[in-house]
Design an enzyme around this catalytic site. Structure first.
Site, PDB file in Angstrom:
ATOM      1  N   GLU A 262     -13.820   5.477  -0.003  1.00  0.00           N
ATOM      2  CA  GLU A 262     -14.398   4.502   0.391  1.00  0.00           C
ATOM      3  C   GLU A 262     -15.305   5.417   1.711  1.00  0.00           C
ATOM      4  OE1 GLU A 262     -12.466   0.578   0.954  1.00  0.00           O
ATOM      5  OE2 GLU A 262     -10.715   1.617  -0.112  1.00  0.00           O
TER       6      GLU A 262
ATOM      7  N   LYS B 187     -15.450   4.245   5.480  1.00  0.00           N
ATOM      8  CA  LYS B 187     -14.003   4.651   6.672  1.00  0.00           C
ATOM      9  C   LYS B 187     -14.319   5.692   7.236  1.00  0.00           C
ATOM     10  CE  LYS B 187     -10.970   1.883   4.022  1.00  0.00           C
ATOM     11  NZ  LYS B 187      -9.212   1.729   3.737  1.00  0.00           N
TER      12      LYS B 187
ATOM     13  N   GLU C 126      -9.025   8.974   5.653  1.00  0.00           N
ATOM     14  CA  GLU C 126      -9.237   7.519   5.348  1.00  0.00           C
ATOM     15  C   GLU C 126     -10.317   7.575   4.265  1.00  0.00           C
ATOM     16  OE1 GLU C 126      -7.746   5.182   6.479  1.00  0.00           O
ATOM     17  OE2 GLU C 126      -6.398   6.351   7.704  1.00  0.00           O
TER      18      GLU C 126
ATOM     19  N   GLU D 279       0.914  -1.376  -0.061  1.00  0.00           N
ATOM     20  CA  GLU D 279       0.024  -0.021  -0.294  1.00  0.00           C
ATOM     21  C   GLU D 279       1.142   1.120   0.000  1.00  0.00           C
ATOM     22  OE1 GLU D 279      -2.636   0.339   3.172  1.00  0.00           O
ATOM     23  OE2 GLU D 279      -3.472  -1.527   3.028  1.00  0.00           O
TER      24      GLU D 279
END
Length: 340
Positions: free
Chosen positions: A312, A315, A320, A264
């Site tokens: 997303e 999250k 985030e 990541e």
């Protein structure tokens, strides 16, 4: 990440034909770059659409955090290689017995013969209180894959950047005392099985933790010259320094041949200090252009995965939710060109 949208604005919305042109060069220019496909959103497109986006845009490898049946079903026969995770909550079960690992592999790996699995990642940033299960689980899964005739799938784990105690200079790189308590067992397993170590590495977080003491250009790959001189090696960016520090730490635990895969990395486009569309675009663009060069100590391609495919919304609010290359609408978050 440790803590794992609205429609695109007119400025950053592009049609699919342009997307294809933008991303298709990933094959030739940056074949080592993959993308992380997280699913912590209630507005994400169906897996079949996502896999179509990956294929149409030239991505040849993707990381999944769990063996999502819909995603694996769509990936079957696509030609896209898959890094799949055994989530943290199943690690104790996998460690409990060889038969438990055999059953897990049967249900989640053997059940998808059309999928080209690259790595099986046992745990993602496993909490320290559960790391005693990590290597036993890896051993059992490794044995289960071998028994199933799938020994070519390398078994590994993904660690957080927080396991590294010293980043600079890279020659002094070492794990924290807490991390050594389990990495001293993980590294020999990887050395013996010739599997890589996956690491989630974020120059963004190192920069924001050192606001005022680090020039952002060092984190964004935009420094004009050497920032850190470490013996004969000069470092112009924090990514290289972090990767080489991790190599040093792994070597100290008996893993001279263990390869580092950056499982990541990325930069948020909103939600926190230095998080902007321009900085996210700059980091990820420069990452893609840079990884083919390797690091000063390891001048060969770095296999890296951009985090993440989508913003997303389930999250934690803030950065985030803002790591995506795409909005759930499938529009791009910002312009970026993969490849040379």
């Amino acid at each position: 990440m440790a803590t794992q949208g609205a429609a695109a604005s007119p400025l950053f919305g592009f049609d699919m034909a342009l997307l294809l042109g933008v991303f298709v060069s990933i094959l030739g220019g940056a074949a080592s770059v993959g993308v992380c496909y997280g699913t912590s959103g209630d507005n994400l497109p169906p897996a079949s659409t996502v896999v179509g986006m990956l294929r149409d845009n030239g991505f040849t490898i993707v990381r999944l955090y769990w063996p999502d049946p819909a995603a694996l079903g769509a990936l079957g026969g696509s030609g896209i290689r898959v890094v799949v995770g055994a989530p943290n909550d199943v690690v104790p079960t996998l460690a409990s017995s060889e038969s438990a690992a055999v059953e897990w592999v049967r249900q989640n790996i053997e059940a998808h013969p059309g999928v080209s699995f690259r790595y099986l990642v046992v745990g993602n940033e496993v909490p320290i209180g559960e790391t005693q299960f990590l290597v036993p689980a890896m051993e059992n899964v490794h044995a289960a894959l071998a028994a199933a005739g799938l020994g070519h799938i390398k078994v590994t784990t993904a660690i957080s950047q927080g396991t590294i105690a010293v980043h600079i200079p890279p020659s002094a790189g070492e794990f924290t005392e807490e991390a050594r308590s389990f990495m001293s067992y993980v590294v020999p397993f990887l050395q013996r099985t010739r599997a890589p170590l996956l690491a989630n590495l974020y120059p963004y977080f190192l920069y924001t933790l050192n606001l005022g003491s680090m020039d952002m250009s060092f984190a964004l790959f935009t420094a004009q010259g050497t920032v850190v001189q470490d013996g004969e090696y000069g470092y112009q960016n924090l990514f290289d320094a972090t990767v080489d520090a991790l190599y040093t730490a792994v070597e100290k635990l008996g893993g001279p041949h263990v390869r580092i895969v950056v499982s990541e990395t990325g930069w948020p486009s909103a939600g926190g200090p230095a998080a902007s569309l321009e900085n996210a675009r700059t980091y990820n663009q420069n990452l893609v252009d840079h990884v083919c060069k390797g690091t000063p100590r390891r001048p060969r391609k770095v296999e890296a995965y951009v985090f993440a495919m989508f913003n997303e919304n389930l999250k934690e609010a803030g950065v985030e939710q803002n790591w995506g290359l795409f909005y759930p609408s499938t529009d791009r978050v910002y312009p970026i060109t993969f490849g040379a």
